[in-house]
Write a protein that holds these residues in place. Structure first.
Motif, PDB file in Angstrom:
ATOM      1  N   SER A 193      -6.449 -19.900 -31.925  1.00  0.00           N
ATOM      2  CA  SER A 193      -5.329 -19.583 -31.213  1.00  0.00           C
ATOM      3  C   SER A 193      -5.357 -18.263 -30.762  1.00  0.00           C
ATOM      4  O   SER A 193      -4.477 -17.520 -29.933  1.00  0.00           O
ATOM      5  N   MET A 194      -5.965 -17.270 -31.591  1.00  0.00           N
ATOM      6  CA  MET A 194      -6.135 -15.913 -31.364  1.00  0.00           C
ATOM      7  C   MET A 194      -7.567 -15.554 -31.814  1.00  0.00           C
ATOM      8  O   MET A 194      -8.093 -16.096 -32.527  1.00  0.00           O
ATOM      9  N   ALA A 195      -8.214 -14.510 -31.136  1.00  0.00           N
ATOM     10  CA  ALA A 195      -9.485 -14.021 -31.053  1.00  0.00           C
ATOM     11  C   ALA A 195      -9.543 -12.951 -32.297  1.00  0.00           C
ATOM     12  O   ALA A 195     -10.336 -12.735 -33.114  1.00  0.00           O
ATOM     13  N   ALA A 196      -8.402 -12.234 -32.758  1.00  0.00           N
ATOM     14  CA  ALA A 196      -8.237 -11.133 -33.611  1.00  0.00           C
ATOM     15  C   ALA A 196      -6.854 -11.165 -34.185  1.00  0.00           C
ATOM     16  O   ALA A 196      -6.002 -11.501 -33.537  1.00  0.00           O
ATOM     17  N   VAL A 197      -6.856 -10.593 -35.278  1.00  0.00           N
ATOM     18  CA  VAL A 197      -5.459 -10.410 -35.983  1.00  0.00           C
ATOM     19  C   VAL A 197      -4.786  -9.012 -35.455  1.00  0.00           C
ATOM     20  O   VAL A 197      -5.467  -7.989 -35.472  1.00  0.00           O
ATOM     21  N   ALA A 243       0.896  -1.714 -45.850  1.00  0.00           N
ATOM     22  CA  ALA A 243       2.373  -1.084 -46.240  1.00  0.00           C
ATOM     23  C   ALA A 243       2.867  -2.010 -47.244  1.00  0.00           C
ATOM     24  O   ALA A 243       3.584  -1.490 -48.243  1.00  0.00           O
ATOM     25  N   CYS A 244       2.850  -3.269 -47.134  1.00  0.00           N
ATOM     26  CA  CYS A 244       3.472  -4.414 -48.190  1.00  0.00           C
ATOM     27  C   CYS A 244       2.602  -4.437 -49.395  1.00  0.00           C
ATOM     28  O   CYS A 244       3.108  -4.989 -50.260  1.00  0.00           O
ATOM     29  N   GLY A 245       1.288  -4.225 -49.079  1.00  0.00           N
ATOM     30  CA  GLY A 245       0.492  -4.736 -50.387  1.00  0.00           C
ATOM     31  C   GLY A 245       0.245  -6.205 -50.352  1.00  0.00           C
ATOM     32  O   GLY A 245      -0.024  -6.864 -51.365  1.00  0.00           O
ATOM     33  N   LEU A 246       0.026  -6.722 -49.080  1.00  0.00           N
ATOM     34  CA  LEU A 246      -0.131  -8.078 -48.924  1.00  0.00           C
ATOM     35  C   LEU A 246      -1.673  -8.245 -48.390  1.00  0.00           C
ATOM     36  O   LEU A 246      -1.845  -7.890 -47.326  1.00  0.00           O
ATOM     37  N   ALA A 247      -2.449  -9.237 -49.019  1.00  0.00           N
ATOM     38  CA  ALA A 247      -3.871  -9.218 -48.569  1.00  0.00           C
ATOM     39  C   ALA A 247      -3.861 -10.317 -47.330  1.00  0.00           C
ATOM     40  O   ALA A 247      -3.231 -11.175 -47.346  1.00  0.00           O
ATOM     41  N   VAL A 248      -4.533  -9.587 -46.442  1.00  0.00           N
ATOM     42  CA  VAL A 248      -4.776 -10.252 -45.066  1.00  0.00           C
ATOM     43  C   VAL A 248      -6.298 -10.743 -44.956  1.00  0.00           C
ATOM     44  O   VAL A 248      -7.209  -9.609 -45.094  1.00  0.00           O
ATOM     45  N   LEU A 249      -6.659 -11.891 -44.799  1.00  0.00           N
ATOM     46  CA  LEU A 249      -8.007 -12.561 -44.934  1.00  0.00           C
ATOM     47  C   LEU A 249      -8.310 -13.070 -43.623  1.00  0.00           C
ATOM     48  O   LEU A 249      -7.425 -13.770 -42.901  1.00  0.00           O
ATOM     49  N   GLU A 250      -9.579 -13.017 -43.272  1.00  0.00           N
ATOM     50  CA  GLU A 250     -10.035 -13.872 -42.302  1.00  0.00           C
ATOM     51  C   GLU A 250     -10.842 -15.192 -42.973  1.00  0.00           C
ATOM     52  O   GLU A 250     -11.829 -14.898 -43.859  1.00  0.00           O
ATOM     53  N   GLY A 308      -2.285 -19.019 -36.436  1.00  0.00           N
ATOM     54  CA  GLY A 308      -1.496 -18.016 -35.631  1.00  0.00           C
ATOM     55  C   GLY A 308      -0.702 -18.526 -34.759  1.00  0.00           C
ATOM     56  O   GLY A 308       0.159 -17.570 -33.868  1.00  0.00           O
ATOM     57  N   LEU A 309      -0.436 -19.842 -34.761  1.00  0.00           N
ATOM     58  CA  LEU A 309       0.448 -20.494 -33.628  1.00  0.00           C
ATOM     59  C   LEU A 309       1.964 -19.974 -33.774  1.00  0.00           C
ATOM     60  O   LEU A 309       2.751 -19.897 -32.955  1.00  0.00           O
ATOM     61  N   GLY A 310       2.689 -19.886 -35.105  1.00  0.00           N
ATOM     62  CA  GLY A 310       3.813 -19.286 -35.510  1.00  0.00           C
ATOM     63  C   GLY A 310       4.007 -17.893 -35.582  1.00  0.00           C
ATOM     64  O   GLY A 310       5.251 -17.456 -35.440  1.00  0.00           O
ATOM     65  N   LEU A 311       2.967 -17.055 -35.180  1.00  0.00           N
ATOM     66  CA  LEU A 311       3.086 -15.892 -35.176  1.00  0.00           C
ATOM     67  C   LEU A 311       3.986 -15.182 -34.047  1.00  0.00           C
ATOM     68  O   LEU A 311       3.840 -15.659 -32.768  1.00  0.00           O
ATOM     69  N   PRO A 312       4.965 -14.450 -34.104  1.00  0.00           N
ATOM     70  CA  PRO A 312       5.776 -13.940 -32.999  1.00  0.00           C
ATOM     71  C   PRO A 312       4.946 -13.094 -31.953  1.00  0.00           C
ATOM     72  O   PRO A 312       3.784 -12.559 -32.209  1.00  0.00           O
ATOM     73  N   ALA A 313       5.702 -13.373 -30.795  1.00  0.00           N
ATOM     74  CA  ALA A 313       4.820 -12.768 -29.869  1.00  0.00           C
ATOM     75  C   ALA A 313       4.957 -11.070 -29.682  1.00  0.00           C
ATOM     76  O   ALA A 313       4.103 -10.422 -29.138  1.00  0.00           O
TER      77      ALA A 313
END
Length: 514
Positions: free
Chosen positions: A86-90, A100-107, A54-59
């Protein structure tokens, strides 16, 4: 077989859980890639499972949604977060955008390197499994070719690719298919094959060629058949998109087997027609009777259309054109193809329509045609068809020439034969006892305009020998060659079958000509 996001989650040693974007579980994973860039899209090719802490995730929330949308638009297979560094939760906006995009997000709880190695190992193993499947499929195609020929090859290719197949002739006309029957995609394959065939004919494309039609859901391969010269046909294969390497390989294998099969079929057809050709030539030359022809080989039921194509063409070209015009292999086996000096003769069954025009059109030559109601009429029909072909522009049938048709209809064929037999009987009986070729001598004399010198040269005898024969013919027949009426009788008797084309249909109730 493809590796999906859902399958990655079940690989040995993987610890992952789905956070959002359930619709993306079926996306195909080509590679697993680590990226901490704010915009990794320029460095991706599609099909990646992107892993990040998550370092490159926009603020900002809008930037995070745009981040997910860019990855989805670039064709990424999924997005996996390792939490706790870098983060505790998505962030919620990432999860909602992924849904909305149909993109799988995993932990992901497994080290990134372990995920990358597992995905790479699966693809390596799958390549080996794929090669084994291809080898097994190639063996299956070879067995099918030996056991069932063309239909077997198409069925085996359909089975091993999970698709549908279509075989087309050299001009792009559809033929055998697996599964059988017409399919909605066939017209696209026909158009592609005909376009390629046209380019090959005018030299704008190589002899061997292939094309791929991909609409993102299904892909259609169109592959030429043959090893040299113009294509002998085309193979079209429809499978799911994207086109897999093993499907392309099996298609090439099937195309080679089909080309060899077609070459074998063509060689067999040429051999079979060569045997029939020798028998018909013997009938035309007088060495074999029509009855013997019917006893020695299968013959179609009358009536017949005798076609003379001029100039002569190769037996291979003649048989190819014949196959396109007749179309029915069983019917083609009953057709005669006979090369003669300067022309090629065809004897087909006349089943309500003439095929001579189509044959000559396919061959690009002129031709003549004549009907024969019996096998006995074939020699006479061949002579008339050949004579027409010499002066025809395109294809001309005897029935299209009104004077010939009227002359033929004015004669009763059986009565004509009785007339000739009665006039020539004394001459033939004398020949049987003493020889001398009296009938041939009379005919040569009359055909040469009663010029002894010309007739003698035509017969290859001395003029005095011919004079003796003519004198004997006058004495034996009781007819003088100086009497116009007697000359007319002799001329009609020796040339009636040449003057009057055969194929007269007897009027209803006329039993004398049956």
């Amino acid at each position: 077989m493809a590796l999906t996001v859902a399958q990655v989650m079940t690989l040995p040693g993987m610890r992952m859980r789905l956070l959002s974007g359930r619709a993306g579980l079926t996306h195909v994973v080509r590679w697993a890639h680590v990226s901490e860039l704010t915009d990794p899209v320029p460095w991706l090719r599609g099909g990646e499972l992107v892993m990040t802490i998550g370092l490159g995730l926009p603020a900002d929330a809008e930037g995070r949604r745009a981040y997910v949308e860019r990855l989805s638009g670039a064709g990424c297979a999924g997005l996996a977060f390792a939490l706790g560094e870098s983060m505790a939760a998505v962030p919620e906006e990432v999860l909602s955008a992924a849904d909305a995009c149909g993109l799988a997000v995993l932990e992901i709880l497994t080290p990134f390197i372990a995920v990358a190695e597992a995905v790479a190992a699966w693809h390596a193993d799958e390549r080996v499994r794929g090669e084994r499947r291809v080898v097994a499929a190639q063996e299956g195609l070879a067995r099918a070719a030996l056991q069932s020929g063309t239909p077997g090859i198409l069925r085996a290719l359909t089975e091993h690719t999970g698709g549908e197949t279509l075989l087309l002739d050299p001009h792009g006309n559809p033929g055998a298919a697996a599964p059988a029957g017409e399919r909605p995609w066939h017209p696209r394959a026909v158009d592609a094959a005909r376009n390629a065939a046209g380019r090959a004919d005018d030299g704008r494309s190589p002899v061997r060629s292939s094309g791929v039609l991909d609409d993102g859901i299904h892909v259609v391969q169109v592959q030429s058949l043959g090893f040299s010269g113009p294509p002998t046909g085309w193979l079209a294969v429809r499978t799911a998109s994207p086109l897999e390497w093993h499907v392309r390989m099996l298609t090439n294998q099937a195309a080679c087997l089909l080309a060899m099969e077609l070459l074998g079929v063509r060689a067999g057809r040429v051999k079979a027609h060569a045997q029939r050709e020798a028998l018909l030539a013997a009938v035309l030359d007088g060495g074999l009777s029509a009855r013997q022809l019917g006893e020695l080989c299968p013959v179609a039921a009358p009536p017949y259309e005798v076609v003379a194509a001029r100039p002569g063409v190769t037996i291979e070209a003649a048989i190819e054109a014949l196959g396109e015009v007749v179309a029915d292999p069983d019917a083609e086996e009953l057709v005669f193809v006979c090369p003669r000096p300067g022309t090629t003769l065809f004897v087909l069954r006349e089943d309500g329509r003439r095929r001579g025009g189509d044959l000559c059109g396919r061959l690009g030559v002129s031709g003549g045609g004549c009907r024969a109601l019996t096998l006995d009429e074939l020699p006479s029909a061949a002579r008339h068809a050949t004579a027409l072909s010499a002066s025809a522009d395109g294809y001309t049938h005897v029935d299209d020439l009104e004077p010939w048709a009227l002359l033929r209809d004015a004669f009763d064929p059986d009565a004509g034969r009785r007339f000739s037999a009665a006039v020539l009987r004394p001459l033939r009986e004398h020949e049987d006892r003493h020889g001398g070729h009296l009938v041939a001598s009379v005919r040569a004399f009359l055909e040469s305009g009663e010029n002894v010198e010309t007739a003698a040269r035509q017969l290859g005898v001395h003029r005095n020998t011919l004079r003796r024969r003519l004198a004997a013919a006058e004495r034996v027949s009781g007819r003088s060659l100086t009497d116009p009426a007697h000359r007319l009788q002799l001329w009609l008797a020796v040339s009636l079958t040449d003057l009057v084309p055969p194929g007269r249909v007897p009027p209803a109730g006329d039993r004398t000509s049956e």
